[in-house]
Write an enzyme that holds these catalytic residues in place. Structure first.
Site, PDB file in Angstrom:
ATOM      1  N   LYS A 107       0.979  -1.038  -0.079  1.00 20.01           N
ATOM      2  CA  LYS A 107       0.091  -0.080   0.092  1.00 20.01           C
ATOM      3  C   LYS A 107       0.866   1.414   0.045  1.00 20.01           C
ATOM      4  O   LYS A 107       2.060   1.299   0.528  1.00 20.01           O
ATOM      5  CB  LYS A 107      -1.028  -0.043   1.234  1.00 20.01           C
TER       6      LYS A 107
HETATM    7  P1  NAD Z   1     -13.087   7.339  -3.166  1.00 22.37           P
HETATM    8  O1  NAD Z   1     -12.246   8.643  -2.562  1.00 22.37           O
HETATM    9  O2  NAD Z   1     -13.625   7.045  -4.554  1.00 22.37           O
HETATM   10  O3  NAD Z   1     -14.498   7.351  -1.986  1.00 22.37           O
HETATM   11  C1  NAD Z   1     -14.672   7.801  -0.966  1.00 22.37           C
HETATM   12  C2  NAD Z   1     -15.724   8.180  -0.509  1.00 22.37           C
HETATM   13  O4  NAD Z   1     -16.048   8.247   0.999  1.00 22.37           O
HETATM   14  C3  NAD Z   1     -16.471   9.371  -1.287  1.00 22.37           C
HETATM   15  O5  NAD Z   1     -17.801   9.474  -1.413  1.00 22.37           O
HETATM   16  C4  NAD Z   1     -16.292  10.243   0.316  1.00 22.37           C
HETATM   17  O6  NAD Z   1     -17.109  11.459   0.117  1.00 22.37           O
HETATM   18  C5  NAD Z   1     -16.758   9.274   1.365  1.00 22.37           C
HETATM   19  N1  NAD Z   1     -16.240   9.635   2.611  1.00 22.37           N
HETATM   20  C6  NAD Z   1     -15.156  10.275   2.980  1.00 22.37           C
HETATM   21  N2  NAD Z   1     -15.115  10.419   4.287  1.00 22.37           N
HETATM   22  C7  NAD Z   1     -16.328  10.120   4.721  1.00 22.37           C
HETATM   23  C8  NAD Z   1     -16.961  10.152   5.910  1.00 22.37           C
HETATM   24  N3  NAD Z   1     -16.365  10.832   7.064  1.00 22.37           N
HETATM   25  N4  NAD Z   1     -18.195   9.657   6.045  1.00 22.37           N
HETATM   26  C9  NAD Z   1     -18.768   9.428   5.084  1.00 22.37           C
HETATM   27  N5  NAD Z   1     -18.289   9.246   3.765  1.00 22.37           N
HETATM   28  C10 NAD Z   1     -17.138   9.524   3.821  1.00 22.37           C
HETATM   29  O7  NAD Z   1     -12.763   5.982  -2.389  1.00 22.37           O
HETATM   30  P2  NAD Z   1     -13.038   4.510  -2.998  1.00 22.37           P
HETATM   31  O8  NAD Z   1     -11.948   4.060  -4.061  1.00 22.37           O
HETATM   32  O9  NAD Z   1     -14.374   4.288  -3.170  1.00 22.37           O
HETATM   33  O10 NAD Z   1     -12.611   3.797  -1.831  1.00 22.37           O
HETATM   34  C11 NAD Z   1     -13.444   3.660  -0.409  1.00 22.37           C
HETATM   35  C12 NAD Z   1     -12.922   2.440   0.428  1.00 22.37           C
HETATM   36  O11 NAD Z   1     -13.054   1.041  -0.386  1.00 22.37           O
HETATM   37  C13 NAD Z   1     -11.283   2.793   0.894  1.00 22.37           C
HETATM   38  O12 NAD Z   1     -11.378   2.105   2.178  1.00 22.37           O
HETATM   39  C14 NAD Z   1     -10.677   2.102   0.155  1.00 22.37           C
HETATM   40  O13 NAD Z   1      -9.321   1.500   0.514  1.00 22.37           O
HETATM   41  C15 NAD Z   1     -11.737   0.629  -0.206  1.00 22.37           C
HETATM   42  N6  NAD Z   1     -11.341  -0.146  -1.535  1.00 22.37           N
HETATM   43  C16 NAD Z   1     -11.315   0.722  -2.673  1.00 22.37           C
HETATM   44  C17 NAD Z   1     -10.924  -0.243  -3.848  1.00 22.37           C
HETATM   45  C18 NAD Z   1     -10.903   0.547  -5.407  1.00 22.37           C
HETATM   46  O14 NAD Z   1     -10.657  -0.337  -6.274  1.00 22.37           O
HETATM   47  N7  NAD Z   1     -11.039   1.855  -5.237  1.00 22.37           N
HETATM   48  C19 NAD Z   1     -10.592  -1.665  -3.729  1.00 22.37           C
HETATM   49  C20 NAD Z   1     -10.845  -2.268  -2.535  1.00 22.37           C
HETATM   50  C21 NAD Z   1     -11.021  -1.399  -1.253  1.00 22.37           C
END
Ligand code: NAD
Length: 434
Positions: free
Chosen positions: A121
């Protein structure tokens, strides 16, 4: 259920671990499962310590001529099963502890799904919303050049995560190419035009939706008409909402950093996305009511925390109306919340299982780059969901309270076996099978 135990590796970790936070939670879960597997302390140590942790300083000349220095990280936890693999997050407060914990989670996740990858990461402690496009590009370029000696298609393959996207991956690819490393397989999550896969953008969220349906049906429910609330409306949350909506579920609540909205009659994910893409805040969406407090507490059947780690606290768990939690985010449920949910009989599909579609799709993108092949979106989607199904079957055979520990146990057993075959540990686990 075995109670949380002290991690045997704890004394040899070379720095203090804060009592709360993702790293501490990961310590607890890892300790519990390695105790259950009967691993000896030396093997536990070899499994737990990161192979390489890199801290880099990134001096940026800002648009107004002032100077700012950002700190970046890349942690490669394990390469026992293949090149390290994991996302890159740009977010204020990113620190070594969280990045280390997330790198470990990647190791367990790739192993659980049978991928030929280890875990890594990375991240930069910056707020991308406070940076102009030129500044974001420059921070990405500086970060890529700083970590370049330690990444590569067969060494460590970054991908997007919170605060980064396919544009960030395009910039990373270009920075590496300019430094002489011209290979699209050096990052995944790229734009399709630069060698990205057609299904990658949707893969994590669609996978979360697919696993949610499998788990809900396993518990006796039907996805058509099931009421779902989703926290986070980014790349995971949006695609999970859209896919579940397509499968007939009713999205009754969504939340993001601006707040949360609810409509018991159902919210159209595409409309909300168009609203946000037009520059509006989710919380101002005109065709739903605003919720006071986290969206996870709304009246529904399934909740999907898909925003950040640690949002499903014990207080939220005590107020949950849902009958199933599906972890879209990495590490959203605290151990205290897990205890509350266990007492209340609410099962959790763990992150390792639920959001694995993203890294499975990244693997297929990497494989297509190596083969100079392009699969159709339909073909890749079918393969990703089939791989998730295969992992799900091995979890579903267990009681729901065992889902997290069983997933972790399967992953740790595979890694221990690989390390033993390589001669880097003595295998003495009382394994639960591969
Ligand atoms: P992103 O940045 O695209 O979206 C994050 C979302 O969370 C946004 O809508 C933001 O407004 C919201 N957010 C942020 N702080 C918040 C809070 N305090 N309360 C409520 N909502 C809040 O990120 P993402 O890529 O969708 O990733 C989200 C999660 O999924 C993370 O934990 C990431 O590690 C995990 N993840 C992502 C992927 C991927 O392919 N993108 C894969 C596996 C896991």
């Amino acid at each position: 259920m075995t109670e949380a135990a002290e991690c045997p590796a704890q004394p040899i970790v070379d720095r203090a671990v804060a009592p709360e936070g993702l790293l501490a939670w990961e310590h607890q879960r890892f300790g519990r499962v390695t105790n259950e597997l009967g691993l000896d302390p030396a093997t536990v140590c070899a499994l737990h310590c990161a192979a390489r942790s890199l801290i880099v300083e990134l001096p940026l000349i800002r648009d107004d001529g002032s100077m700012a220095v950002f700190t970046g990280y890349r942690v490669q936890h394990s390469t026992a099963l293949g090149p390290a693999k994991g996302g890159t997050r740009f977010r204020p407060g990113v620190a070594l502890d969280d990045v280390t914990a997330l790198a470990r989670l990647m190791t367990w996740k790739t192993a659980l799904h049978g991928l030929p990858f280890g875990g890594a990461k990375g991240g930069v402690d910056c707020d991308p919303r406070d940076l102009s496009p030129r500044e974001r590009h420059e921070v990405t370029r500086l970060y890529t050049l700083a970590i370049l000696p330690t990444i590569g298609p067969d060494v460590d393959v970054p991908a997007p995560d919170i605060g980064t996207d396919e544009q960030t991956m395009a910039w990373m690819l270009h920075a590496a190419a300019e430094a002489g490393h011209r290979d699209p397989a050096i990052v995944t999550g790229k734009p399709v035009l630069l060698g990205g896969s057609l299904f990658r953008a949707a893969s994590t969220g669609v996978g979360v939706a697919h696993v949610a349906q499998r788990a809900w049906e396993h518990l006796g429910g039907t996805i058509a008409g099931a009421r779902v609330a989703i926290e986070g409306f980014g790349s995971v949350g949006y695609w999970a909402a859209a896919e579940l909506h397509d499968r007939g579920a009713r999205i009754v609540g969504v939340g993001d950093i601006t707040g949360a909205i609810v409509d018991p009659a159902g919210i159209e994910p595409a409309e909300v996305r168009a609203w946000i893409t037009a520059g509006n805040d989710l919380v101002d969406f005109p065709r739903a009511d605003v919720v006071d407090g986290p969206v996870l507490g709304v009246d529904c059947d399934i909740v999907i925390p898909a925003a950040l780690e640690g949002t499903l606290t014990d207080e939220v768990a005590a107020r949950l109306c849902a009958r199933l939690v599906v972890e879209g985010a990495n590490g959203p449920t605290t151990p205290a919340a897990e205890r509350v949910l266990r007492e209340r009989g609410i099962p959790i599909v763990p992150d390792l299982m639920a959001n694995g579609g993203g890294v499975i799709s990244s693997y297929f993108e990497w494989a297509q780059n190596h083969q100079r092949m392009v699969w159709t979106e339909t073909d890749e989607r079918r393969r990703v969901l089939a791989r998730l199904d295969r992992t799900w079957e091995s979890l579903a055979a267990e009681a729901p309270v065992r889902w997290r520990d069983h997933a972790l146990g399967l992953a740790i057993t595979r890694i221990t076996d690989a390390m033993a075959l390589a001669g880097s540990v003595v295998s003495n686990h009382s394994g639960i099978g591969t």
